[in-house]
Design an enzyme around this catalytic site. Structure first.
Site, PDB file in Angstrom:
ATOM      1  N   ASP A  40       0.887  -1.169   0.000  1.00 42.23           N
ATOM      2  CA  ASP A  40       0.000   0.000   0.000  1.00 42.23           C
ATOM      3  C   ASP A  40       0.923   1.216   0.000  1.00 42.23           C
ATOM      4  O   ASP A  40       1.584   1.495   1.001  1.00 42.23           O
ATOM      5  CB  ASP A  40      -0.881  -0.023   1.261  1.00 42.23           C
ATOM      6  CG  ASP A  40      -1.661   1.292   1.458  1.00 42.23           C
ATOM      7  OD1 ASP A  40      -1.643   2.145   0.549  1.00 42.23           O
ATOM      8  OD2 ASP A  40      -2.273   1.444   2.529  1.00 42.23           O
ATOM      9  N   GLU A 193      -7.151   0.614  -4.654  1.00 41.79           N
ATOM     10  CA  GLU A 193      -7.216   0.557  -3.184  1.00 41.79           C
ATOM     11  C   GLU A 193      -8.548   0.023  -2.657  1.00 41.79           C
ATOM     12  O   GLU A 193      -8.555  -0.843  -1.786  1.00 41.79           O
ATOM     13  CB  GLU A 193      -6.893   1.934  -2.588  1.00 41.79           C
ATOM     14  CG  GLU A 193      -5.410   2.257  -2.701  1.00 41.79           C
ATOM     15  CD  GLU A 193      -5.088   3.727  -2.518  1.00 41.79           C
ATOM     16  OE1 GLU A 193      -5.960   4.485  -2.055  1.00 41.79           O
ATOM     17  OE2 GLU A 193      -3.955   4.121  -2.851  1.00 41.79           O
ATOM     18  N   ASP A 216     -12.927   5.500   2.448  1.00 38.16           N
ATOM     19  CA  ASP A 216     -11.507   5.552   2.807  1.00 38.16           C
ATOM     20  C   ASP A 216     -11.099   6.994   3.080  1.00 38.16           C
ATOM     21  O   ASP A 216     -10.931   7.794   2.159  1.00 38.16           O
ATOM     22  CB  ASP A 216     -10.680   4.952   1.660  1.00 38.16           C
ATOM     23  CG  ASP A 216      -9.179   4.913   1.966  1.00 38.16           C
ATOM     24  OD1 ASP A 216      -8.734   5.525   2.967  1.00 38.16           O
ATOM     25  OD2 ASP A 216      -8.447   4.267   1.199  1.00 38.16           O
TER      26      ASP A 216
HETATM   27  P1  ADP Z   1      -3.111   7.410   3.673  1.00 39.62           P
HETATM   28  O1  ADP Z   1      -3.829   6.258   3.098  1.00 39.62           O
HETATM   29  O2  ADP Z   1      -3.513   8.705   3.064  1.00 39.62           O
HETATM   30  O3  ADP Z   1      -1.644   7.230   3.677  1.00 39.62           O
HETATM   31  P2  ADP Z   1      -3.883   6.563   6.379  1.00 39.62           P
HETATM   32  O4  ADP Z   1      -5.007   5.684   6.052  1.00 39.62           O
HETATM   33  O5  ADP Z   1      -2.661   5.941   6.886  1.00 39.62           O
HETATM   34  O6  ADP Z   1      -3.567   7.559   5.200  1.00 39.62           O
HETATM   35  O7  ADP Z   1      -4.427   7.621   7.462  1.00 39.62           O
HETATM   36  C1  ADP Z   1      -3.602   8.559   8.018  1.00 39.62           C
HETATM   37  C2  ADP Z   1      -4.439   9.563   8.749  1.00 39.62           C
HETATM   38  O8  ADP Z   1      -5.176   8.932   9.785  1.00 39.62           O
HETATM   39  C3  ADP Z   1      -3.602  10.625   9.400  1.00 39.62           C
HETATM   40  O9  ADP Z   1      -4.163  11.887   9.143  1.00 39.62           O
HETATM   41  C4  ADP Z   1      -3.723  10.282  10.877  1.00 39.62           C
HETATM   42  O10 ADP Z   1      -3.621  11.427  11.700  1.00 39.62           O
HETATM   43  C5  ADP Z   1      -5.105   9.709  10.945  1.00 39.62           C
HETATM   44  N1  ADP Z   1      -5.292   8.904  12.141  1.00 39.62           N
HETATM   45  C6  ADP Z   1      -4.583   7.821  12.519  1.00 39.62           C
HETATM   46  N2  ADP Z   1      -5.023   7.370  13.702  1.00 39.62           N
HETATM   47  C7  ADP Z   1      -6.041   8.180  14.078  1.00 39.62           C
HETATM   48  C8  ADP Z   1      -6.912   8.236  15.216  1.00 39.62           C
HETATM   49  N3  ADP Z   1      -6.799   7.365  16.241  1.00 39.62           N
HETATM   50  N4  ADP Z   1      -7.842   9.204  15.255  1.00 39.62           N
HETATM   51  C9  ADP Z   1      -7.939  10.088  14.260  1.00 39.62           C
HETATM   52  N5  ADP Z   1      -7.161  10.093  13.166  1.00 39.62           N
HETATM   53  C10 ADP Z   1      -6.227   9.154  13.080  1.00 39.62           C
HETATM   54 MG    MG Z   2      -4.626   4.751   2.203  1.00 39.09          MG
END
Ligand code: ADP
Ligand code: MG
Length: 622
Positions: A40, A193, A216
């Site tokens: 991913d 995705e 998502d």
């Molecule tokens: P991407 O797919 O864009 O790389 P992710 O799915 O990994 O992103 O999500 C990352 C986001 O999730 C970040 O903005 C992070 O701050 C948020 N995040 C992670 N854990 C939490 C939580 N417990 N509460 C709120 N937001 C969260």
């Molecule tokens: Mg993602």
């Protein structure tokens, strides 16, 4: 034969996996397939997995973390670091750390207005940052993931399945593939995705036909996709999203909320405040209130602000509303009502926010499915797909279409397509064939794959002999059926209709295991040679017809004394001669025309012969 997969069969997937690993005394006897990584490559976070001993798992770095920040640090001395280490350098050297590079993938200079570091225009009109193309930056993230995987698996990894958003266009997908190659990974599949998330979600829950929405909400982007899974095949029905909507926006909003002077600060201070805002935001997903602490955030001033969940929700409200608009649009695009969905699956780190869950539940009129790990579902789905492609996960659904047509060779060396290219699998199709010669007792079925008109220009996947009862020419009936199951395995069945005897041959992985380059080459050639191929098909078809017609005409003329006029007899003779000449000359269109002329010239003769045969039959009865 019942073709539709019953849900019970699909539910068996995990049982099968268990079968694969149930060795003596708990020792895993893995199905050893080829190692393919599932990756991913996210905007803010990335993850890598592999199938180990029959189980898809995500691989953790030295610190035990399975999720890696998508950040790359380019040191002044040319050294590079990716992941958590890169992010740590951000507060010291903000200008040397690239984050969210995914936004620039496959983009032209000027398309993206805002970025964490200055963007430059490349010679080809593309964009670069710190002198590197987005592919090169992404490659550093992929190299780090590859390193983690090899460290954990203790063997080299050379192939990967990489996920991209469903809305990524060809240029963006191609850039992702190039990034993989730059990292030393052959990208065997680009997977969308939401499909990956649905795959992680849906393995044990697939019914005959189910439709799910995947919501998502990540760090920088939001996507809603509506997917349909039928007979193990996944299809994205609609996808809507906002490439500028995610948890990062909420971090920025919260930092501004806590520090009124936020916009006047330098980059280092902004980064410190934003990082604290993210920590507080995440904490508020669990607790009702949390203290925002930023000691000496600009070198002299400090902040301590109490933030309640309600405060955060107020800031999140407009962002959530934007996501809901996308949801309504996607449902309308897909032409289905929320109530018709079988599930709403939440993925992406920001779906941990209780207010997000509540808003989704309200819009879709149901509790969202939280069975998936929000950060890991996409990587897990990619890993499952990788396992299927690598052969280490058996009895699995393959989300695929036939890349090339499948068929058999027929008389004269022609390709007879049975399953056209781009048919979704599983599928089946069949056709009836007959004997070319009287008294023939068997027929060879050559199974072909390709887009060319002539059998010899396609690939032969296998061949076998089908015995049947000897019959006059054209009277034996052999049904040939192609069936591709959810594993991409082609089964060819040939049945002698008279005796009902079947010959079944299984051709493994022929249907889907063709690499993209080979498919492109085959399709390219079929276009390039389309004219020649068609001419050859016309000639062959006309030749077969001529070879059948000429002896029949000679025979009929011998029997037809008095049935046709002298003129007609002459025309038949001339037409037959023209056919022989065209055959000798080898010209497709003249041959076709000559055969048609002969057909026409013999019309009266044929009718007269039929009439006489009927009269004779009546006389015998009378
Ligand atoms: P991407 O797919 O864009 O790389 P992710 O799915 O990994 O992103 O999500 C990352 C986001 O999730 C970040 O903005 C992070 O701050 C948020 N995040 C992670 N854990 C939490 C939580 N417990 N509460 C709120 N937001 C969260
Ligand atoms: Mg993602």
């Amino acid at each position: 034969m019942e073709e539709n997969l019953r849900s019970g069969e699909i539910q068996g997937i995990f049982d099968n996996l268990r079968d694969c690993v149930s060795g003596p005394a708990g020792k895993a006897v893995g199905v050893t397939g080829e190692l393919i990584l599932g990756i991913d490559l996210g905007t803010t976070h990335s993850a890598v997995g592999a199938v180990e001993s029959g189980f898809p798992i995500l691989l953790a770095d030295e610190e035990g973390r399975r999720i890696m920040p998508s950040a790359v640090w380019f040191g002044a001395d040319g050294s590079v670091e990716a992941g958590r280490k890169a992010l740590r350098r951000r507060s010291v050297e903000p200008g040397r750390v690239v984050t969210s590079v995914k936004r620039l993938m496959g983009r032209r200079h000027g398309e993206e207005r805002e970025f964490c570091v200055p963007m430059e225009r490349a010679a080809d009109g593309g964009v670069t940052v710190l002198g590197r193309s987005p592919e090169e930056v992404s490659a550093e993230i992929l190299k780090e993931l590859k390193r983690i995987a090899e460290m954990r698996l203790e063997r080299p990894a050379g192939k990967a399945v990489i996920t991209v958003p469903a809305y990524f266009n060809d240029a963006q997908r191609a850039a992702t593939k190039r990034a993989g190659e730059l990292a030393g990974l052959e990208v065997v599949r680009i997977l969308s995705e939401p499909t990956a998330a649905a795959l992680a979600y849906g393995l044990d829950k697939l019914g005959d036909r189910s439709r799910v929405a995947v919501y998502d909400l990540g760090g920088g982007t939001f996507d809603l996709s509506v997917l349909e899974m039928q007979d193990g095949v996944f299809q994205v029905l609609a996808t809507r999203g906002d490439t500028r909507l995610g948890g990062d926006d909420l971090d920025a909003a919260l930092a501004r909320h806590c520090a009124a002077d936020f916009d006047t600060l330098d980059d280092a201070a902004k980064i410190r405040l934003t990082a604290e805002a993210e920590r507080v935001k995440c904490a508020l997903s669990e607790r009702e209130s949390e203290t925002f602490r930023a000691p000496f955030y600009d070198g002299s001033r400090s902040l301590e602000v109490e933030v309640s969940r309600g405060d955060l929700e107020a800031l999140a409200k407009p962002l959530i509303a934007r996501s809901l608009t996308c949801c309504r649009q996607a449902l309308s695009d897909a032409g289905i009502a929320a109530a018709e969905l079988d599930a709403v699956v939440l993925v992406g780190g920001s779906t941990r926010i209780p207010a997000v869950r509540a808003a989704v539940a309200e819009l879709f009129g149901r509790e969202p499915d939280l069975s998936q790990h929000p950060d890991e579902a996409v990587a897990l789905g990619a890993t499952i797909q990788a396992g299927v492609l690598g052969g280490s996960l058996r009895k699995m659904v393959l989300l695929d279409v036939t890349p090339l047509s499948l068929g058999v060779e027929t008389f004269g060396g022609l390709m007879n397509v049975i399953i056209p290219r781009n048919t979704t699998i599983p599928c089946k199709a069949g056709e009836m064939f007959t004997n070319a010669a009287s008294g023939q007792a068997s027929m060879r079925v050559r199974v072909l794959q390709g887009e060319r008109e002539m059998a010899r220009d396609n690939w032969e996947l296998g061949n076998f002999e089908v015995p049947f009862e000897p019959m006059p020419k054209g009277q034996a009936r052999v049904g040939v059926q192609f069936r591709i199951d959810e594993n991409g395995i082609l089964e060819v069945l040939a049945r002698d209709v008279k005796t009902g005897r079947d010959t079944v041959v299984e051709i493994r992985n022929a249907a889907v295991d063709v690499d993209d380059a080979a498919v492109e080459k085959m399709v390219g050639e079929s276009v390039e040679y389309a004219f020649d191929d068609m001419a050859e098909r016309i000639f062959t078809e006309a030749k077969l017809k001529a070879e059948e017609l000429l002896p029949a005409v000679d025979q009929a003329l011998a029997m037809a004394a008095g049935l046709v006029s002298e003129d007609e007899r002459r025309e038949i003779g001339d037409a037959a001669e023209a056919v022989r000449e065209a055959l000798a000359a080898g010209l497709p269109n003249p041959l076709k025309a000559a055969v048609q002329r002969l057909d026409k010239a013999t019309e009266t003769l044929a009718a007269a012969l039929v009439e006489r045969a009927m009269e004779e039959a009546l006389e015998r009865r009378g």
